[in-house]
Motif scaffolding. Sequence first.
Motif, PDB file in Angstrom:
ATOM      1  N   HIS A 177       7.931  19.378  12.030  1.00 23.36           N
ATOM      2  CA  HIS A 177       7.582  18.303  11.263  1.00 23.36           C
ATOM      3  C   HIS A 177       8.262  17.180  11.846  1.00 23.36           C
ATOM      4  CE1 HIS A 177       4.899  20.495   8.626  1.00 23.36           C
ATOM      5  NE2 HIS A 177       5.910  21.162   8.247  1.00 23.36           N
ATOM      6  N   ARG A 210       6.607  13.570  13.134  1.00 18.21           N
ATOM      7  CA  ARG A 210       6.842  12.436  12.754  1.00 18.21           C
ATOM      8  C   ARG A 210       7.509  11.509  13.843  1.00 18.21           C
ATOM      9  NH1 ARG A 210       9.922  13.916   9.437  1.00 18.21           N
ATOM     10  NH2 ARG A 210      11.914  13.082   9.598  1.00 18.21           N
ATOM     11  N   LYS A 268       1.544   9.782   1.255  1.00 17.10           N
ATOM     12  CA  LYS A 268       1.771  11.063   0.416  1.00 17.10           C
ATOM     13  C   LYS A 268       0.668  11.794   0.412  1.00 17.10           C
ATOM     14  CE  LYS A 268       4.002   9.874  -3.314  1.00 17.10           C
ATOM     15  NZ  LYS A 268       4.584   9.144  -4.871  1.00 17.10           N
ATOM     16  N   ASP A 312      -2.317  11.960   2.581  1.00 12.60           N
ATOM     17  CA  ASP A 312      -2.902  12.285   3.758  1.00 12.60           C
ATOM     18  C   ASP A 312      -1.589  12.848   4.936  1.00 12.60           C
ATOM     19  OD1 ASP A 312      -5.441  11.740   2.902  1.00 12.60           O
ATOM     20  OD2 ASP A 312      -5.189   9.822   3.315  1.00 12.60           O
ATOM     21  N   GLY A 313      -0.428  12.675   4.436  1.00 10.75           N
ATOM     22  CA  GLY A 313       0.450  13.100   5.463  1.00 10.75           C
ATOM     23  C   GLY A 313       0.717  12.098   6.737  1.00 10.75           C
ATOM     24  N   ALA A 349       2.635  10.063   8.624  1.00  5.92           N
ATOM     25  CA  ALA A 349       3.983   9.599   8.574  1.00  5.92           C
ATOM     26  C   ALA A 349       4.031   8.214   9.473  1.00  5.92           C
ATOM     27  CB  ALA A 349       4.927  10.699   9.276  1.00  5.92           C
ATOM     28  N   THR A 408      11.998  15.028  -4.076  1.00  5.50           N
ATOM     29  CA  THR A 408      10.486  15.539  -3.942  1.00  5.50           C
ATOM     30  C   THR A 408      10.443  17.126  -4.306  1.00  5.50           C
ATOM     31  OG1 THR A 408      10.180  13.868  -2.112  1.00  5.50           O
ATOM     32  CG2 THR A 408       8.529  15.437  -2.120  1.00  5.50           C
ATOM     33  N   ARG A 415       5.879  20.218  -1.752  1.00  2.13           N
ATOM     34  CA  ARG A 415       5.225  18.854  -1.406  1.00  2.13           C
ATOM     35  C   ARG A 415       6.162  18.350  -0.012  1.00  2.13           C
ATOM     36  NH1 ARG A 415       5.115  16.525  -7.395  1.00  2.13           N
ATOM     37  NH2 ARG A 415       2.916  17.654  -8.046  1.00  2.13           N
ATOM     38  N   ARG A 416       7.442  18.507  -0.285  1.00  5.43           N
ATOM     39  CA  ARG A 416       8.130  18.019   1.093  1.00  5.43           C
ATOM     40  C   ARG A 416       7.932  19.188   2.471  1.00  5.43           C
ATOM     41  NH1 ARG A 416      12.908  18.299  -1.193  1.00  5.43           N
ATOM     42  NH2 ARG A 416      13.462  20.185  -0.352  1.00  5.43           N
ATOM     43  N   GLN A 445       4.945  20.575   2.728  1.00  8.29           N
ATOM     44  CA  GLN A 445       3.657  20.510   3.083  1.00  8.29           C
ATOM     45  C   GLN A 445       3.569  19.200   4.041  1.00  8.29           C
ATOM     46  OE1 GLN A 445       0.913  19.192   0.008  1.00  8.29           O
ATOM     47  NE2 GLN A 445      -0.801  20.149   1.109  1.00  8.29           N
ATOM     48  N   ARG A 446       4.426  17.936   3.502  1.00  7.99           N
ATOM     49  CA  ARG A 446       4.364  16.692   4.408  1.00  7.99           C
ATOM     50  C   ARG A 446       5.178  16.604   5.559  1.00  7.99           C
ATOM     51  NH1 ARG A 446       5.557  13.697  -1.122  1.00  7.99           N
ATOM     52  NH2 ARG A 446       3.474  13.520  -2.169  1.00  7.99           N
ATOM     53  N   VAL A 482       9.651  11.308   0.913  1.00  6.34           N
ATOM     54  CA  VAL A 482       9.054  10.032   1.311  1.00  6.34           C
ATOM     55  C   VAL A 482      10.179   9.241   0.852  1.00  6.34           C
ATOM     56  CG1 VAL A 482       7.193   8.370   0.287  1.00  6.34           C
ATOM     57  CG2 VAL A 482       6.654  10.729   0.904  1.00  6.34           C
TER      58      VAL A 482
END
Length: 241
Positions: A2, A6, A92, A94-95, A97, A130, A134-135, A137-138, A142
């Motif tokens: 990830h 990013r 948040k 749609d991811g 980055a 977070t 969710r963290r 997944q992203r 954030v």
Amino acid sequence: MHRLLRDFAYYGRVAKELIFPRRCAVCATNIDNGYVCEQCRKEYLLQRQLPCCPREEYLAGQAAPLPTDVLYSALLLYKYDGVFKDALHKIKFDGEAGWLPLLREEAELALPAAKMRWLQQFDLITCVPTAPERRKQRGFDVPQELFAGLLEGRSVGMEVLLERVRHTEPLYELKPEERKQELAGCFAMLPHARVSGKHVLLCDDIYTTGSTFAEAAQVLLDAGAARVSALALCAAQANWE
């Protein structure tokens, strides 16, 4: 993986700007940094310091805490509206980055002019955590990404002090009292965290009712923090009407 994705998104944006100059998200004027030009920034810039003072009924144990009862101070940088709202949605939900560096620069531009002097009042800087799912997944957290610039020039880095110990449903459609109930007991101190006697700066991307800040701040205070101040990139409309 990830992080690589990013970084790839960020450097891809930098390479694109070498060919196609960065433009203001509102008026398309060429800009050197940030997300919007100086003129359009004035339409979104809030820089509001909320008055924080515990109420007598709260101190007497006759009322549930409001954010302004438990926070020492709260600084809200931008209005959660227009292109700022759009960018946070892209990050948040749609991811995407690649928008993070732009908003990180905006956070820097909106901080007090004497940034380092302002930061010196805080012993620790941390973020509202977070949810782990969710963290994952992203691929990123954030608030930590948005406020990474706060660390530049400081001898004390950003520390992870809190964790989410209970899943919470999305809060944006909940009423204030429902938010409090949903957040109750969702944060806990990490075993290694030491905050006794410290002034902690707690950061998050959006301040809506302040319930999230209040819940997290109370956990820090219960662990011995002397004061907890809040910093939010954006504030919902009820905070700037």
